[in-house]
Design an enzyme around this catalytic site. Structure first.
Site, PDB file in Angstrom:
ATOM      1  CG  PHE A   1     -11.896  14.786 -12.141  1.00 46.85           C
ATOM      2  CD1 PHE A   1     -12.569  13.538 -12.478  1.00 46.85           C
ATOM      3  CD2 PHE A   1     -11.414  14.691 -10.648  1.00 46.85           C
ATOM      4  CE1 PHE A   1     -13.106  12.658 -11.517  1.00 46.85           C
ATOM      5  CE2 PHE A   1     -12.071  13.783  -9.612  1.00 46.85           C
ATOM      6  CZ  PHE A   1     -12.597  12.755 -10.182  1.00 46.85           C
ATOM      7  CG  ASP A   2     -11.184  16.842 -19.722  1.00 45.42           C
ATOM      8  OD1 ASP A   2     -10.629  17.991 -19.788  1.00 45.42           O
ATOM      9  OD2 ASP A   2     -12.200  16.373 -20.250  1.00 45.42           O
ATOM     10  CE  LYS A   3     -14.784  23.601 -18.322  1.00 44.66           C
ATOM     11  NZ  LYS A   3     -16.030  23.329 -18.953  1.00 44.66           N
TER      12      LYS A   3
ATOM     13  CB  VAL B   1     -10.555  10.992 -14.428  1.00 46.13           C
ATOM     14  CG1 VAL B   1     -12.056  10.639 -14.712  1.00 46.13           C
ATOM     15  CG2 VAL B   1     -10.304  10.492 -13.086  1.00 46.13           C
TER      16      VAL B   1
END
Length: 663
Positions: free
Chosen positions: A352-354, A554
């Site tokens: 995941f990106d944050k 994501v």
């Protein structure tokens, strides 16, 4: 790195039976019924009425015409492309039956085959309707406002920056930004959100930012439904470029992007049909080595030809893929084709990106407390007064949250706020000076910082928070901290992903490692990697791919685009309105809700299970029927009836995906 297929954007022709004609779109079904009527008339006149031969023959010929009309059209289309498939086999079998004077069985074959095809088409339409329905969401006209006049015009005539009026409880005619009014918008047609979203007018200072950069609370989409208030919307995208138009186009393209299973089935059909034709041709001459008549050998060959027809096999995978994609679209998730659908189910790792993905994407006030006995209410009012004079992003977040959480209003006791680059702000307050910023600013201004304040500072920074000390009358009187906090459903979603078997869930962020670690700990990630540039994220994904690990990335589809493109599956968050996200991603979550992820992964796995069931059914039927017809245990009529039954069975099995829900 996976290749994104942009070549074949036409609807998959393999099973497109939407034939028009004198009875409209249902002509094929009516022709099949008429064929059946003539077949039964021929059977009755021949068997029970003792009519002249030409009477029953005339009925059978009529059954041949109506049953074989669309079969012949499709066979000729395929032969023109040098493809010899099911329709060709059926025609050869019917011609063969006529040649050996078995007109009744040939008529029955074409009747049942055409009826099966048309019913299969009717059943498949249940899946395609929910996709085609997207195209009906967009209104055909818009109310254009020019000066004091309002005129109704076709949506295709709208231009960028036109102002349109949206009446209460009507569909919005364009992608744009609210410039007057506020309302609760039903966005479910685009994003799958079940609860209407409150939207307000944007406060325009200078030029509007780019569409993708406007806060979502001001943006509306074509095809969504206005609430109880009148809105004025500035059009920011032409009709052809609107999110709904792009969504319809992409969903109509997805079937052309075949999964590995579909491609394998296609390869099998390509060699299977020629093998069947050669084998059947050989069986025509069986009378030379077996004690039977020429007619018996021909009948046996034709029966085997019918038994070998891979009808159910051809439709088993496309029907499941289409049903799954339609189900996902209804939930606000765009899956770009069979490959992406199949890959989703094989994932073992998700990155995941944050910012904006696992977190809200905007700073929130996390802590605000006084030190050294300073009155807390006075402290909060003091901070509000100073920060309300600043235009800094963090200052706005602090002001909004102080007002919302503590119900405070600025008393305008501060003045002359001055920003000190990289350190904080300085202002006049009640005749003295107040400072809000980092330790360096406090030290330079001679503000005393207690050990208690330093302890709090260190602790909060380790948790990934941005901390600011507040200095007044030469003493640090308190501190405030802000942070991009996790989404409400992040932790629940991460747990659900683990529950359905995702082994490793990581975060890739450009933020400091401390920030990444703090968020990861809060929501239950396996680990976080901080201080990453877009090329660093690409490198991390590449390392997983080299090890043969199936990984999804994501992100928001902009700075994460390279990593998304190189992952097994690229998944874009909040893709509604974002061209980059829609183009880059294999899977696009139209809303900002990551809780859709476990659903689509579960849907993928269910579709793979149903495809396997369908393949076993279709191959099992062929494997049983070939020896049964070869050794005379089943005739042409039985073989056709079983085949068409199995074809409908796999389609109905696939349609179960339209009702899928994650348990």
């Amino acid at each position: 790195m996976k290749q994104h297929d942009h070549k074949d954007h036409n609807h998959n022709p393999d099973h497109d039976h939407d034939h028009g004609g004198i009875f409209g779109k249902n002509t094929e079904l009516y022709f099949a019924i008429i064929s059946g009527v003539f077949f039964f008339m021929g059977l009755i006149t021949e068997t029970f009425m003792g009519a002249a031969v030409w009477v029953s023959l005339g009925c059978y010929l009529a059954a041949y015409f109506f049953g074989g009309y669309f079969t012949l059209i499709e066979a000729l289309e395929k032969i023109g492309k040098r493809e010899f498939e099911i329709d060709f086999l059926m025609l050869v079998a019917a011609i063969g039956a006529a040649y050996i004077d078995r007109w009744g069985e040939g008529a029955l074959l074409l009747f049942l085959f055409s009826l099966g095809h048309s019913l299969e088409h009717y059943a498949m339409n249940k899946a395609t309707k929910s996709i085609k329905a997207l195209g009906e969401l967009s209104p055909k006209t818009a109310l254009l406002k020019k000066g004091g006049d309002i005129k109704e015009i076709p949506v295709g005539e709208l231009k960028v920056n036109d102002i349109i009026v949206v009446k209460p409880n009507t569909k919005i005619s364009a992608d744009g930004v609210i410039v007057k009014g506020g309302s609760s918008i039903d966005q479910s047609p685009i994003t799958g959100e079940s609860i209407p979203v409150d939207k307000t007018a944007i406060k325009i200072i200078g030029d509007l930012p780019e569409f993708n950069k406007i806060d979502r609370s001001h943006v509306v989409f074509n095809g969504t439904i206005n609430g109880d208030s009148v809105l004025e919307v500035q059009v920011l995208k032409l009709h052809a470029d609107a999110t709904i138009s792009r969504l319809v186009k992409m969903v109509s393209e997805v079937e052309t992007k075949k999964s590995p299973t579909q491609l394998t089935t296609k390869k099998f059909e390509k060699w299977f049909v020629p093998v069947v034709v050669v084998s059947v041709f050989s069986l025509c001459f069986l009378f030379l080595v077996v004690d039977e008549t020429v007619q018996e050998s021909l009948y046996r060959a034709i029966s085997v030809l019918v038994a070998s027809s891979p009808c159910a096999l051809a439709i088993s995978t496309p029907s499941a893929v289409l049903s799954a994609i339609a189900r996902a679209a209804k939930k606000g998730v765009l899956i770009k084709g069979g490959r992406a659908l199949e890959d989703l189910g094989s994932l073992t790792t998700i990155a995941f990106d944050k910012t904006g993905t696992l977190t809200e994407g905007k700073p929130r006030l996390v802590n605000a407390f006084s030190l050294n006995g300073f009155d807390k209410k006075e402290f909060l009012n003091l901070v509000l007064d100073v920060e309300s004079l600043s235009n800094h992003l963090l200052a706005k977040a602090i002001v909004n949250d102080l007002q919302a959480e503590y119900n405070l209003e600025s008393k305008d006791r501060s003045s002359n706020v001055m920003s000190i680059q990289g350190k904080g702000v300085k202002a006049q307050y009640n005749g003295g000076h107040i400072y809000i910023g980092n330790v360096q600013l406090m030290e330079e201004e001679g503000i005393q910082i207690s050990s208690e304040a330093l302890d709090y500072l260190g602790k909060l920074q380790k948790e990934g928070q941005t901390v600011m000390l507040v200095g007044y009358k030469e003493t640090a009187i308190g501190l405030i901290s802000v942070m991009d906090v996790p989404r409400k459903n992040s932790a629940i979603t991460i747990q659900r992903l683990k529950d359905i078997g995702i082994k490793e869930i990581i975060m890739l962020t450009g933020d400091h490692q401390n920030v990444g670690d703090a968020i990861a700990k809060q929501i239950g990630l396996n680990r976080a990697k901080g201080n990453l540039l877009p090329e660093d994220k690409l490198k991390v994904i590449g390392e997983y791919i080299k090890k043969g690990i199936k990984i999804a990335m994501v992100g928001d589809g902009v700075n994460d685009a390279p990593a998304m493109a190189s992952s097994t599956v690229g998944i874009a968050m909040g893709a509604a309105g974002s061209d980059v996200a829609l183009e880059t991603a294999d899977v696009a979550l139209m809303s900002d809700k990551i809780e859709s992820l476990p659903f689509v992964i579960g849907l993928s796995r269910k579709s793979k299970s149903i495809i396997k069931q369908n393949l076993w059914i279709s191959m099992g039927i062929v494997a049983l029927l070939i020896p049964a017809t070869l050794f005379g245990y089943a005739n042409i009529g039985v073989a056709v009836a079983i085949h068409e039954g199995s074809t409908l069975l796999v389609v109905i099995n696939a349609l179960r995906l339209l009702r899928y829900n994650l348990d």
